[in-house]
Every structure is written in structure tokens, then in C-alpha cells.
Design an enzyme around this catalytic site. Structure first.
Site, mmCIF file in Angstrom:
data_model
loop_
_atom_site.group_PDB
_atom_site.id
_atom_site.type_symbol
_atom_site.label_atom_id
_atom_site.label_comp_id
_atom_site.label_asym_id
_atom_site.label_seq_id
_atom_site.Cartn_x
_atom_site.Cartn_y
_atom_site.Cartn_z
ATOM 1 N N LYS A 131 -57.366 -15.060 12.508
ATOM 2 C CA LYS A 131 -56.432 -15.766 11.789
ATOM 3 C C LYS A 131 -57.012 -15.609 10.399
ATOM 4 C CE LYS A 131 -53.280 -16.791 14.746
ATOM 5 N NZ LYS A 131 -51.881 -16.408 14.803
ATOM 6 N N ASP A 180 -44.235 -10.508 13.355
ATOM 7 C CA ASP A 180 -43.953 -11.539 14.246
ATOM 8 C C ASP A 180 -42.970 -12.577 14.018
ATOM 9 O OD1 ASP A 180 -44.490 -13.749 15.970
ATOM 10 O OD2 ASP A 180 -46.729 -13.919 15.688
ATOM 11 N N SER A 190 -56.868 -13.110 20.235
ATOM 12 C CA SER A 190 -56.606 -13.629 18.908
ATOM 13 C C SER A 190 -57.665 -14.952 18.586
ATOM 14 C CB SER A 190 -55.060 -14.316 18.856
ATOM 15 O OG SER A 190 -54.841 -15.034 17.715
ATOM 16 N N GLY A 220 -48.464 -13.654 21.857
ATOM 17 C CA GLY A 220 -48.718 -14.744 22.689
ATOM 18 C C GLY A 220 -48.802 -16.054 22.129
ATOM 19 N N GLU A 255 -50.775 -8.886 10.426
ATOM 20 C CA GLU A 255 -49.643 -9.551 10.953
ATOM 21 C C GLU A 255 -49.056 -10.649 10.271
ATOM 22 O OE1 GLU A 255 -50.322 -10.690 14.868
ATOM 23 O OE2 GLU A 255 -48.582 -11.710 15.204
ATOM 24 N N LYS A 299 -58.330 -10.100 17.166
ATOM 25 C CA LYS A 299 -57.368 -10.420 15.712
ATOM 26 C C LYS A 299 -57.970 -11.816 15.169
ATOM 27 C CE LYS A 299 -53.004 -12.754 16.196
ATOM 28 N NZ LYS A 299 -51.549 -12.812 16.739
ATOM 29 N N LYS A 333 -42.550 -11.195 21.093
ATOM 30 C CA LYS A 333 -42.951 -12.390 22.191
ATOM 31 C C LYS A 333 -41.515 -12.615 22.675
ATOM 32 C CE LYS A 333 -46.346 -14.427 18.801
ATOM 33 N NZ LYS A 333 -46.616 -15.159 17.985
ATOM 34 N N ASP A 379 -54.148 -11.967 11.052
ATOM 35 C CA ASP A 379 -52.733 -12.625 11.149
ATOM 36 C C ASP A 379 -52.713 -13.997 10.231
ATOM 37 O OD1 ASP A 379 -50.232 -13.594 11.826
ATOM 38 O OD2 ASP A 379 -50.747 -14.052 14.025
HETATM 39 O O1 OSB Z 1 -48.937 -16.074 15.367
HETATM 40 O O2 OSB Z 1 -49.377 -14.940 17.452
HETATM 41 C C1 OSB Z 1 -49.290 -15.784 16.632
HETATM 42 C C2 OSB Z 1 -50.560 -18.844 18.725
HETATM 43 C C3 OSB Z 1 -49.567 -19.977 18.641
HETATM 44 C C4 OSB Z 1 -48.587 -19.494 17.758
HETATM 45 C C5 OSB Z 1 -48.637 -18.302 17.062
HETATM 46 C C6 OSB Z 1 -49.439 -17.373 17.102
HETATM 47 C C7 OSB Z 1 -50.566 -17.458 18.338
HETATM 48 C C8 OSB Z 1 -51.769 -16.545 18.416
HETATM 49 C C9 OSB Z 1 -52.483 -16.901 19.528
HETATM 50 O O3 OSB Z 1 -52.118 -15.960 17.682
HETATM 51 C C10 OSB Z 1 -52.043 -15.918 20.903
HETATM 52 C C11 OSB Z 1 -52.462 -16.544 22.004
HETATM 53 O O4 OSB Z 1 -53.946 -16.081 22.338
HETATM 54 O O5 OSB Z 1 -51.638 -16.891 22.824
HETATM 55 MG MG MG Z 2 -48.791 -13.981 14.889
#
Ligand code: OSB
Ligand code: MG
Length: 369
Positions: A163, A238, A135, A290, A213, A161, A262, A188
Site C-alpha cells: 500500500k 479497483d 497485500s 480481497g 492499482e 502488493k 471483487k 495500491d
Molecule cells: O484496495 O484492495 C484493496 C483491503 C480492504 C479494502 C481494500 C483493499 C484491501 C486490500 C487487502 O488490499 C486485500 C486482502 O488481503 O484481503
Molecule cells: Mg485495491
């Protein structure tokens, strides 16, 4: 099993790179580590709350409050035959899934250690290795994003992924697609859009994304269903999925075609197993998200992904992407082929480096049953 002692520590770990999303820019990981002890053994669970309620409503302060005043006293009064019985015992306490998860996952980890078994075995896992995705946060420039994607693809990650947020969406995706036509790619939004933005997601249909996402509100499944009807790309939820019932309702309503679980967000492993079984029964693709976890929470996610219903690469990446020194030894590593080995030692299966935990500890509190 009767839990005799619970300890909570608030830890702060610097991140090697800031992580920027549509809702914040994080430079350190600030989280609670829960330890539960019974019969001379201790198990560990990591809460996924942050200091601020920007991702979901819980914070480190609310997790500590709900543990201290409700969940831990309840746990001390229980005689548990199996950790799967703990989550149902929390039912009277509404919400607070992150607090429940941290304690529940620590009890599962303790149970695994008491059984001399790795977590994956007590959870019902089967895979010896899991597929790892990455991510990538919002970057200062498109070039910086492309450089990041190039590095992670070269490192072997099996899915990328990125953002997005309003104003940093179409052009970013188009640039990544142009340079990496074949990479398994997804976006995402962390709830940054409204249904009125549907045209953006219709445009993204042409980019062959695996999924989008959580485009819409964190507590919505109705508008997501409307959006999913308007686009070809799969919606993945999510934030909107905070229980197995949420997952069932979202699937019944057509709010998503893929689920991100999660364990720390849905109340722990028992709820994650219920979501896993639901998705498997309905042939819905599932993956594990994560929360920038330290090695303790990261390894919990690794073990969960040994279950057969985790059919897509997760957001579980190598420790070194996040931390100079992770709290576990060895750190979590990813092979050149983008795989993470599921450990075979008891519990999470890697050693916790207590000197590093001590160094990161800002506060601690303990209770005895
Ligand atoms: O939306 O998945 C998410 C990190 C912090 C809060 C929300 C998210 C995320 C990530 C990172 O996308 C996932 C990771 O590398 O742990
Ligand atoms: Mg997410």
C-alpha cells in the site's frame, strides 16, 4: 428455486495485525453474513462493506437497509430458474452493489449446495488450484515493511502488493525493490492521488512494477485514462469498477490495462462472470481482489478464481494472516509454492464453525417470504 428465509448477522472478528491503507487503519473485520434458505438447505454470502464509507460509499448500515427494504422482498417474490437470473432482477435498484452481491452470492452458494456441487463448478471454473498474492498494509517503518515482504516471499506468495499514500511512496518502493530485485511487485494507492501527481507515477516506471492499482479518485475513469497515457506501468482499477459496464467503459477509454474484480464490489458472481468474459475476450489480465474477508467470503473468491480468465495472482491469502480463528474449518491455507487448492465439497466446500460465528455475532435479523 424459491427462497423462504433470509437471515443477516453483523459479525465482528479481531484481526491478528492491524491493516493500514491510505484511507483507514482497521483492527477488526466488521461485516454482514447473509444466509438464504430454500428446500431445507442454506447458502451463505459475505458482504464486503465496512462500518465506514471510506473505501466506497456503502456501509454495513446501508447494506442492511437495502437488503431489508428492497432486495430481500424482491427475492421473496421471485421464482428463480438459476442464480444468474437474480442480478438482472435487481436492476431497478441503482447502485448498492455490495448489498446485491451479498445476497446474490448466497443464492449461488445455496444453488451449489442444492446441486451437491462445489461453487467453482456452477460458476464454470476449471483450475484445481489458484495462484496466491499478498497485500501488505502501510507499516510503522520501512524496516517493518521489508521484514513483512521477506516473510511473505518466504511463505511462497507469488506476488507482493504494498500500500502507498502521499509521503509513503517512492522511498518505500525503492527500498523493497533494492532488497527484492526480482519479486513480482505492485502498489495500491486506494485513490490517494490526483492527476497532478503524475510525476510520481512516471518515477515509479523505473521500478518494474506489475501495475499501480487505483491511483486516482474512486469514481474516476477520465483522469486515469490521462495518467495511463503518461506512464509505461499498467494502471489497474479497483474502486472505479463497480459493474461490467464500468469495466467496458474503462477499457474502451484506456483508463487501465488490468482489472481487479471483487465479486462483493461489483454486485456478485453474475457481474463478475461478465467482467471475466469481457477481459478474456479482450486479452486483458484479470485478478481477484480481497477485502480481508472471513473464510466464507475468502472461499467464494477462491472458487471464482478457478475460472480461466484469472491470469494473475489474486489478493486471496491464508486465513492465518488475518484471523486467530477463521469461521471455516479447515482454514484457507497457501502451499509453499503460493497456491490455494480449490475445494471440492458442496458450496464453498469447507465447514462453517457455528460456535465461532455465534461468538462473533453482534446483531441478527431474519425475514420470511
Ligand atoms: O484496495 O484492495 C484493496 C483491503 C480492504 C479494502 C481494500 C483493499 C484491501 C486490500 C487487502 O488490499 C486485500 C486482502 O488481503 O484481503
Ligand atoms: Mg485495491
Amino acid at each position: 428455486m424459491r427462497v423462504e428465509r433470509v437471515e443477516v448477522r453483523h459479525l465482528g472478528l479481531p484481526l491478528v495485525h492491524p491493516f493500514e491503507t491510505s484511507f483507514t487503519r482497521a483492527t477488526q473485520k466488521s461485516f454482514l453474513l447473509v444466509s438464504v434458505s430454500a428446500d431445507g438447505t442454506t447458502g451463505y454470502g459475505e458482504a464486503v462493506a465496512d462500518d465506514e464509507p471510506y473505501y466506497l460509499p456503502e456501509t454495513n448500515a446501508t447494506v442492511l437497509h437495502v437488503l431489508r427494504d428492497f432486495l430481500v422482498p424482491l427475492l421473496f417474490a421471485l421464482h428463480l430458474d438459476h442464480p444468474r437470473d437474480l442480478f438482472p432482477a435487481f436492476a431497478r435498484i441503482r447502485g448498492h452493489e455490495m448489498a446485491k452481491a451479498a445476497l446474490e452470492m448466497a443464492v449461488w452458494e445455496l444453488h451449489a449446495r442444492l446441486s451437491g456441487a462445489p461453487l467453482w463448478r456452477v460458476l464454470g471454473g476449471e483450475k484445481a488450484a489458484i495462484d496466491s498474492g499478498v497485500s501488505i498494509g502501510l507499516q510503522p517503518s520501512t524496516d517493518a515493511l521489508l521484514e513483512n515482504v521477506a516473510r511473505e516471499v518466504a511463505a511462497g506468495y507469488r506476488r507482493v502488493k504494498i500500500k502507498i499514500k502521499p509521503g509513503a511512496d517512492r522511498a518505500l518502493v525503492a527500498a523493497v525493490r533494492a532488497r527484492f530485485p526480482q519479486v513480482p511487485l505492485m502498489v495500491d494507492a486506494n485513490s490517494a492521488y490526483r492527476l497532478a501527481d503524475a510525476a510520481l507515477f512516471r518515477d515509479l516506471d523505473d521500478e518494474r512494477l506489475m501495475m499501480v492499482e487505483q491511483p486516482l479518485a474512486w469514481d474516476d475513469i477520465v483522469d486515469h485514462a490521462a495518467l495511463q497515457r503518461q506512464i509505461r506501468t499498467a494502471v489497474c482499477l479497483d474502486e472505479s469498477i463497480r459493474s461490467a459496464e464500468d469495466a467496458r467503459r474503462a477499457l474502451d477509454l484506456g483508463s487501465c490495462r488490468i482489472i481487479n474484480v471483487k465479486p462483493g464490489r461489483v454486485g456478485g458472481f453474475a457481474a463478475s462472470l461478465a467482467i471475466h468474459d469481457l477481459c478474456r475476450a479482450r486479452a486483458v489480465p484479470l485478478w481477484c481482489g480481497g477485502m480481508l474477508e472471513s473464510g466464507i467470503g475468502r472461499l467464494a473468491n477462491v472458487h471464482l478464481q478457478a475460472l480461466p480468465g484469472f491470469t494473475l495472482p489474486g489478493d486471496t491469502a491464508a486465513s492465518a494472516r488475518y484471523f486467530e480463528e477463521d469461521l471455516v474449518d479447515p482454514p484457507v491455507t497457501v502451499s509453499r509454492e503460493g497456491a490455494i487448492t480449490v475445494p471440492d465439497g458442496p458450496g464453498i466446500g469447507h465447514q462453517i464453525v457455528w460456535a465461532r460465528v455465534e461468538k462473533a455475532t453482534r446483531y441478527k435479523e431474519e425475514w420470511r417470504g
